[in-house]
Enzyme design. Structure first.
Site, PDB file in Angstrom:
ATOM      1  N   ARG A   1      18.915   2.930  -3.822  1.00  0.00           N
ATOM      2  CA  ARG A   1      17.978   1.897  -3.392  1.00  0.00           C
ATOM      3  C   ARG A   1      18.788   0.843  -2.646  1.00  0.00           C
ATOM      4  O   ARG A   1      19.952   0.598  -2.955  1.00  0.00           O
ATOM      5  CB  ARG A   1      17.284   1.253  -4.600  1.00  0.00           C
ATOM      6  CG  ARG A   1      16.437   2.207  -5.428  1.00  0.00           C
ATOM      7  CD  ARG A   1      15.830   1.497  -6.628  1.00  0.00           C
ATOM      8  NE  ARG A   1      14.992   2.389  -7.410  1.00  0.00           N
ATOM      9  CZ  ARG A   1      15.419   3.108  -8.446  1.00  0.00           C
ATOM     10  NH1 ARG A   1      16.697   3.032  -8.826  1.00  0.00           N
ATOM     11  NH2 ARG A   1      14.604   3.895  -9.101  1.00  0.00           N
TER      12      ARG A   1
ATOM     13  N   LYS B   1      17.128   0.342 -11.893  1.00  0.00           N
ATOM     14  CA  LYS B   1      16.016  -0.408 -12.482  1.00  0.00           C
ATOM     15  C   LYS B   1      16.101  -0.399 -14.010  1.00  0.00           C
ATOM     16  O   LYS B   1      16.459   0.608 -14.612  1.00  0.00           O
ATOM     17  CB  LYS B   1      14.686   0.204 -12.038  1.00  0.00           C
ATOM     18  CG  LYS B   1      14.342  -0.086 -10.579  1.00  0.00           C
ATOM     19  CD  LYS B   1      12.947   0.398 -10.251  1.00  0.00           C
ATOM     20  CE  LYS B   1      12.546   0.015  -8.829  1.00  0.00           C
ATOM     21  NZ  LYS B   1      11.194   0.488  -8.496  1.00  0.00           N
TER      22      LYS B   1
ATOM     23  N   HIS C   1      14.968   2.399   3.447  1.00  0.00           N
ATOM     24  CA  HIS C   1      14.223   3.404   2.670  1.00  0.00           C
ATOM     25  C   HIS C   1      14.141   4.732   3.413  1.00  0.00           C
ATOM     26  O   HIS C   1      14.079   5.796   2.794  1.00  0.00           O
ATOM     27  CB  HIS C   1      12.817   2.897   2.346  1.00  0.00           C
ATOM     28  CG  HIS C   1      12.787   1.935   1.200  1.00  0.00           C
ATOM     29  ND1 HIS C   1      13.250   2.247  -0.063  1.00  0.00           N
ATOM     30  CD2 HIS C   1      12.370   0.650   1.142  1.00  0.00           C
ATOM     31  CE1 HIS C   1      13.102   1.193  -0.856  1.00  0.00           C
ATOM     32  NE2 HIS C   1      12.575   0.218  -0.154  1.00  0.00           N
TER      33      HIS C   1
ATOM     34  N   ARG D   1      17.099   6.705   2.497  1.00  0.00           N
ATOM     35  CA  ARG D   1      16.952   7.193   1.111  1.00  0.00           C
ATOM     36  C   ARG D   1      16.034   8.411   1.085  1.00  0.00           C
ATOM     37  O   ARG D   1      16.312   9.414   0.418  1.00  0.00           O
ATOM     38  CB  ARG D   1      16.408   6.072   0.227  1.00  0.00           C
ATOM     39  CG  ARG D   1      16.102   6.448  -1.232  1.00  0.00           C
ATOM     40  CD  ARG D   1      15.841   5.163  -2.002  1.00  0.00           C
ATOM     41  NE  ARG D   1      15.062   5.348  -3.215  1.00  0.00           N
ATOM     42  CZ  ARG D   1      15.588   5.617  -4.415  1.00  0.00           C
ATOM     43  NH1 ARG D   1      16.895   5.779  -4.541  1.00  0.00           N
ATOM     44  NH2 ARG D   1      14.800   5.734  -5.478  1.00  0.00           N
TER      45      ARG D   1
ATOM     46  N   HIS E   1      14.964   7.970 -10.514  1.00  0.00           N
ATOM     47  CA  HIS E   1      13.558   7.897 -10.912  1.00  0.00           C
ATOM     48  C   HIS E   1      13.436   8.179 -12.407  1.00  0.00           C
ATOM     49  O   HIS E   1      13.936   9.198 -12.882  1.00  0.00           O
ATOM     50  CB  HIS E   1      12.722   8.931 -10.152  1.00  0.00           C
ATOM     51  CG  HIS E   1      12.524   8.599  -8.714  1.00  0.00           C
ATOM     52  ND1 HIS E   1      12.145   9.532  -7.763  1.00  0.00           N
ATOM     53  CD2 HIS E   1      12.654   7.422  -8.033  1.00  0.00           C
ATOM     54  CE1 HIS E   1      12.052   8.950  -6.590  1.00  0.00           C
ATOM     55  NE2 HIS E   1      12.347   7.681  -6.722  1.00  0.00           N
TER      56      HIS E   1
ATOM     57  N   TYR F   1       7.938  14.416  -2.824  1.00  0.00           N
ATOM     58  CA  TYR F   1       8.723  15.299  -1.956  1.00  0.00           C
ATOM     59  C   TYR F   1       8.369  16.778  -2.128  1.00  0.00           C
ATOM     60  O   TYR F   1       9.027  17.631  -1.556  1.00  0.00           O
ATOM     61  CB  TYR F   1      10.222  15.117  -2.240  1.00  0.00           C
ATOM     62  CG  TYR F   1      10.715  13.731  -1.932  1.00  0.00           C
ATOM     63  CD1 TYR F   1      10.918  13.312  -0.625  1.00  0.00           C
ATOM     64  CD2 TYR F   1      10.972  12.827  -2.955  1.00  0.00           C
ATOM     65  CE1 TYR F   1      11.361  12.034  -0.338  1.00  0.00           C
ATOM     66  CE2 TYR F   1      11.425  11.546  -2.680  1.00  0.00           C
ATOM     67  CZ  TYR F   1      11.615  11.154  -1.371  1.00  0.00           C
ATOM     68  OH  TYR F   1      12.047   9.889  -1.096  1.00  0.00           O
TER      69      TYR F   1
END
Length: 313
Positions: A159, A183, A256, A259, A282, A291
């Site tokens: 990210r 995160k 992004h 990425r 994730h 995807y």
């Protein structure tokens, strides 16, 4: 907002920060969404402690009359579920009226993906002039930094917030992996390609020559900013300028996009979806499933090329 509702909201935000490691901008987003909800309840003559499921549905209907998008409503539904689950678990109330709440169905679309050729053109353009000793050192440093950022981003799929805040230890040439804090404070190991490692090493040498004071700081990409490192916005601006120089659409080239290219190109070349999930950081496989169009294309190609009854044989 009543004192009781404000205390409940503050307690919920404190939980997000302490137990989930929510960033300040995440907390602010929850505060805005839930303050709007609590204000609606106040006008309806109730509060979070006594609202019913029908009251929650009335709030969602009000969002619809205000013309809010499905994405915004879905985000509000998620906030309501988490808030009321907290109130129930923390014994602020004896039930959870949001448990049966349904939000709008979201159709997740796959992001626009840069081709391998487009990424190559971007990297080649960024690489130009870095070794030209006739150029001013500051110009070479800026070019080397952008090239190192791009090589690292395309090699790891980080990210943008993770990328610009990397510690300078990530540039150690002997390390084939870097540790990334994502995160919620979750850490993961991400492989670093030889190309990215060399680009980082070259950039650091120029940084130490041009700005030894900055080079002593804790960040890999230090800058004279409030955070102490390059900002996301500054990187995005430099990337758009580079896109124009490479003959690409500036509106389609952003952090992004690199990425997404990282993930899509891995899948196109046979990577497992679960591996890509881990590399992207994730928490849920459903996030990575945007995807799956890449996997579908790959499977069709396999049947076309490998099945004995295919027309291509």
């Amino acid at each position: 907002m009543s004192g009781g509702a404000r205390r409940q909201l503050d307690a919920f935000l404190d939980m997000l920060a302490a137990e989930r490691g929510a960033a300040l901008n995440t907390q602010d987003a929850y505060r805005r969404d839930l303050s709007d909800y609590i204000s609606f309840l106040k006008h309806a003559g109730c509060g979070p402690g006594d609202v019913t499921t029908d009251g929650l549905r009335a709030y969602l209907a009000d969002l619809d009359t205000r013309g809010m998008s499905s994405a915004t409503v879905a985000r509000r539904v998620s906030a309501l579920r988490q808030f009321h689950k907290f109130l129930y678990v923390d014994r602020h109330r004896a039930d959870d009226p949001a448990a049966a709440l349904e939000g709008p169905r979201m159709v997740r679309s796959a992001p626009g993906v840069m081709s391998v050729d487009e990424v190559d053109r971007l990297l080649a353009t960024a690489r130009e002039g870095i070794d030209d000793e006739k150029r001013p050192l500051r110009e070479r440093l800026k070019a080397a930094r952008l090239f190192a950022l791009l090589e690292t981003l395309y090699a790891t799929g980080l990210r943008v917030s993770e990328l610009v805040s990397l510690p300078k230890s990530a540039a150690r040439a002997r390390d084939p992996f870097i540790t990334v804090k994502g995160k919620g404070g979750r850490e993961r190991l991400t492989p670093l390609t030889d190309g990215a490692r060399h680009a980082l090493a070259d950039y650091r040498k120029l940084l130490e020559a041009a700005s030894p004071g900055l080079a002593e700081g804790p960040f890999l990409f230090p800058a004279d900013s409030e955070s102490g490192h390059l900002t996301r916005q500054a990187f995005a601006r430099e990337l758009k300028t580079l896109a124009v120089a490479a003959g690409l659409s500036a509106s389609q080239v952003h952090p992004h996009a690199l990425r997404h290219a990282f993930a899509s190109h891995l899948l196109q070349n046979g990577a497992d979806l679960r591996v890509v999930q881990e590399l992207l950081g994730h928490a849920d496989i459903s996030t990575t499933q945007i995807y799956t169009h890449v996997l579908d294309e790959r499977m069709r190609a396999m049947v076309r090329d490998l099945h004995p009854l295919s027309d291509s044989h």
